[in-house]
Design a protein around this motif. Structure first.
Motif, short mmCIF file in Angstrom:
data_model
loop_
_atom_site.label_atom_id
_atom_site.label_comp_id
_atom_site.label_asym_id
_atom_site.label_seq_id
_atom_site.Cartn_x
_atom_site.Cartn_y
_atom_site.Cartn_z
N ASP A 53 -5.57 -54.95 -17.60
CA ASP A 53 -4.26 -54.71 -18.22
C ASP A 53 -3.06 -54.67 -17.34
O ASP A 53 -2.26 -53.81 -17.20
CB ASP A 53 -4.12 -53.86 -19.28
N PHE A 54 -3.28 -55.27 -16.13
CA PHE A 54 -2.22 -55.25 -14.91
C PHE A 54 -0.84 -55.45 -15.30
O PHE A 54 0.29 -54.94 -14.72
CB PHE A 54 -2.48 -56.09 -13.90
N ARG A 55 -0.58 -56.47 -16.16
CA ARG A 55 0.89 -56.88 -16.67
C ARG A 55 1.77 -55.86 -17.27
O ARG A 55 3.02 -56.01 -17.05
CB ARG A 55 0.71 -58.31 -17.47
N GLN A 56 1.17 -54.89 -17.98
CA GLN A 56 2.05 -53.98 -18.86
C GLN A 56 2.75 -53.17 -17.71
O GLN A 56 4.19 -52.80 -17.93
CB GLN A 56 1.25 -53.35 -19.67
N LYS A 57 2.51 -52.85 -16.56
CA LYS A 57 3.31 -51.89 -15.82
C LYS A 57 4.50 -52.56 -15.27
O LYS A 57 5.61 -52.04 -14.99
CB LYS A 57 2.51 -51.12 -14.77
N TYR B 110 2.40 -59.83 -4.99
CA TYR B 110 2.03 -58.61 -4.31
C TYR B 110 0.72 -58.89 -3.44
O TYR B 110 0.81 -58.73 -2.16
CB TYR B 110 1.67 -57.51 -5.20
N GLY B 111 -0.20 -59.57 -3.95
CA GLY B 111 -1.35 -59.81 -3.26
C GLY B 111 -1.05 -60.92 -1.98
O GLY B 111 -1.45 -60.94 -1.06
N ASP B 112 -0.11 -62.08 -2.52
CA ASP B 112 0.30 -63.06 -1.31
C ASP B 112 0.74 -62.13 -0.31
O ASP B 112 0.71 -62.59 0.98
CB ASP B 112 0.91 -63.91 -2.08
N GLU C 180 -5.05 -51.42 -4.49
CA GLU C 180 -3.82 -50.91 -4.56
C GLU C 180 -3.66 -49.76 -5.41
O GLU C 180 -3.12 -48.65 -5.08
CB GLU C 180 -2.51 -51.81 -4.66
N ALA C 181 -4.19 -49.94 -6.72
CA ALA C 181 -4.25 -48.96 -7.65
C ALA C 181 -4.99 -47.87 -7.44
O ALA C 181 -4.56 -46.55 -7.74
CB ALA C 181 -4.42 -49.83 -9.04
N VAL C 182 -5.83 -48.07 -6.69
CA VAL C 182 -6.89 -47.04 -6.51
C VAL C 182 -6.73 -46.21 -5.04
O VAL C 182 -6.72 -45.05 -4.78
CB VAL C 182 -8.43 -47.35 -6.63
N VAL D 239 5.63 -50.99 -7.76
CA VAL D 239 4.48 -50.17 -8.86
C VAL D 239 3.30 -50.52 -8.47
O VAL D 239 2.86 -51.58 -7.79
CB VAL D 239 4.72 -50.74 -10.20
N THR D 240 2.24 -49.58 -8.64
CA THR D 240 0.94 -49.77 -8.98
C THR D 240 0.46 -50.36 -10.12
O THR D 240 1.04 -49.94 -10.95
CB THR D 240 0.02 -48.82 -8.15
N MET D 241 -0.32 -51.18 -10.51
CA MET D 241 -0.68 -51.76 -11.53
C MET D 241 -2.32 -51.72 -12.19
O MET D 241 -3.06 -51.81 -11.23
CB MET D 241 -0.23 -53.35 -12.23
N GLY D 242 -2.28 -51.83 -13.40
CA GLY D 242 -3.76 -51.51 -13.97
C GLY D 242 -4.06 -50.12 -14.67
O GLY D 242 -3.41 -49.20 -14.19
N LYS D 243 -4.69 -50.34 -15.46
CA LYS D 243 -5.29 -49.06 -16.55
C LYS D 243 -6.79 -48.91 -16.15
O LYS D 243 -7.59 -49.88 -16.03
CB LYS D 243 -5.11 -49.55 -17.71
N ILE D 244 -7.33 -47.65 -16.05
CA ILE D 244 -8.64 -47.47 -15.50
C ILE D 244 -9.58 -46.86 -16.62
O ILE D 244 -9.24 -46.10 -17.35
CB ILE D 244 -8.56 -46.29 -14.40
N SER D 245 -10.73 -47.72 -16.71
CA SER D 245 -11.64 -47.40 -17.80
C SER D 245 -12.94 -46.96 -17.05
O SER D 245 -13.23 -47.77 -16.03
CB SER D 245 -11.86 -48.74 -18.66
#
Ligand SMILES: Nc1ncnc2c1ncn2[C@@H]1O[C@H](COP(=O)(O)OP(=O)(O)OP(=O)(O)O)[C@@H](O)[C@H]1O
Ligand SMILES: CC(=O)N[C@H]1[C@@H]2OC[C@@H](O2)[C@@H](O)[C@@H]1O[C@H](C)C(=O)O
Length: 404
Positions: A157-161, A175-177, A376-378, A395-401
């Motif tokens: 769910d990277f896009r919400q941030k 970002y990655g590019d 990057e998130a971690v 920002v960093t992006m993504g939710k962790i499960s």
């Protein structure tokens, strides 16, 4: 301490991580699975792609996604069920890949899952007066189901941030590019020809990073695929652009298609099949009196449209007369010579090459980019490309499960 938090803490401090990126794009052709070894983070990130596969979707998977895909009205019950169903499907598809590659799930640090976009609603595109000015986007394929189904900690769910920080939730490729593919030797345009077409503009590494940004440019393959499906049920796309190459673009229809405010809106901008839909095509055909145009001529026209969209956006970045940056292509459109030919005509003098020459296979690029975002998130910091000037929030992006 929760064992998953301890594991995250440990992997964040390690020199490298093994992360599998998952991407299911707007073409609904399948799940892209990229097993990456990422060393370092931020500008020092180094990529080694260990394995890549696209696991094709069968007709049943595509039918289920199309029940809700880019539609204004859907069954809320169906949508609710599709979310965990896709998470479980992606977990099974990933485990099958790992089995084939003889990689134990316990030897993978993270899953980075984009999920399936089912609706993209940037503020400039949706018509909901109650939410004027608000951008939103929805990806399905729940991360908890992936974590539970694979036993691997999952970032999703990277896009919400990006939305929460003022962006449109896309394109995230910037970002990655920027981290993987900036060069001190040349300015670059990284052009992705997926269902939608988008590019990242990269100034020379070391120059003002605030100039880096990504934008959608309009349709890539989405209208081509829709036209092929409508005229030739059973065919998914125009293989090697053969049908388009047999046709002639219709100037009246092309003019009607380009007569849409999206093509002159300022950059950066995002869009999707919600706008570039069969209804948009039918309206332009009605306006130009081309409803009966044969498939070959229709495809030749749509190829011109995709290329013209790219060229118009490029002209908004590059001053008239200035040399064009080197263009590196990726996405399924690189396999369509009709589309590449049209791009060459619309951007005369541009030097085109596949991202393969930069070490990034063109079909794997988007899945790799999500692995980079999870890294990057971690282990990283918000990627700073300048104070949100081009709507590239830091920002960093993504939710962790985590499983269990
Ligand atoms: N051999 C080929 N000839 C012509 N077109 C091809 C070929 N192979 C792939 N394509 C096109 O590429 C499309 C798939 O591209 P890709 O996988 O990059 O899209 P996506 O990732 O789903 O889209 P997006 O980036 O918008 O999310 C196919 O639907 C088809 O239109
Ligand atoms: C909302 C959404 O899923 N957008 C996709 C889509 O596919 C291409 C283009 O439209 C791009 O904006 C984006 O994906 C890439 C990976 C991105 O965010 O950079």
């Amino acid at each position: 301490m929760n064992a998953a938090i301890a594991r995250l803490h440990e992997m964040a401090q390690r020199p490298s991580r093994r992360i599998v990126g998952l991407m299911s794009g707007t073409s609904l052709d399948g799940l892209d699975v990229a097993l990456c070894r990422l060393t370092g983070h931020g500008a020092a990130t180094q990529l080694a792609l260990e394995h890549f596969a696209t696991v094709p979707y069968d007709d049943d998977v595509r039918r289920r996604i199309r029940q809700v895909f880019a539609r204004g009205q859907v069954s809320l019950e169906y949508l609710t069920l599709l979310n965990p169903w896709l998470g479980r499907l992606h977990a099974r598809q990933l485990l099958n890949c790992l089995r084939t590659w003889q990689v134990a799930p316990a030897d993978v640090d993270l899953v980075a899952s984009h999920g399936q976009t089912v609706y993209h609603a940037p503020a400039h595109q949706h018509q909901q007066a109650d939410f004027a000015g608000l951008s939103a986007t929805l990806q399905l394929g729940d991360g908890d189901h992936l974590a539970q189904g694979t036993g691997i900690i999952t970032v999703s769910d990277f896009r919400q941030k990006h939305l929460a920080a003022g962006g449109e939730g896309a394109p995230l490729a910037t970002y990655g590019d920027y981290l993987l593919l900036s060069s001190s030797a040349e300015e670059r345009l990284l052009l992705n020809l997926g269902g939608m077409a988008n590019f990242t503009y990269l100034p020379r590494a070391g120059a003002d990073a605030r100039a880096a940004f990504s934008t959608d440019t309009g349709p890539g393959n989405t209208l081509l695929d829709a036209a092929v499906r409508a005229h030739r049920p059973g065919l998914a796309y125009d293989e090697d652009g053969r049908l388009a190459r047999a046709g002639r673009a219709h100037p009246g229809l092309l003019g009607a298609l380009l007569d849409h405010p999206f093509f002159t809106a300022p950059l950066p901008k995002t869009t999707g099949p919600e706008l570039f839909s069969p209804a948009y095509l039918a309206a332009a055909q009605a306006q130009s009196g081309t409803a009966a145009l044969g498939l070959e001529d229709l495809l030749a026209t749509l190829v011109e449209l995709s290329a013209a969209g790219v060229a118009r956006a490029v002209r908004q970045v590059v001053a008239p007369g200035a040399p064009l940056p080197a263009v590196y292509t990726s996405g399924g459109g690189v396999h369509n010579p009709a589309l590449l030919g049209a791009l060459g005509r619309h951007l005369p003098g541009a030097a085109f090459a596949s991202t393969a020459v930069l070490g990034v296979p063109p079909d794997a690029k988007e899945a790799i980019l999500f692995a980079v975002l999870a890294n990057e998130a971690v282990a990283g910091q918000p990627v700073e490309l300048g104070a949100g000037r081009q709507r590239v929030p830091a920002v960093t992006m993504g939710k962790i499960s985590w499983p269990g």
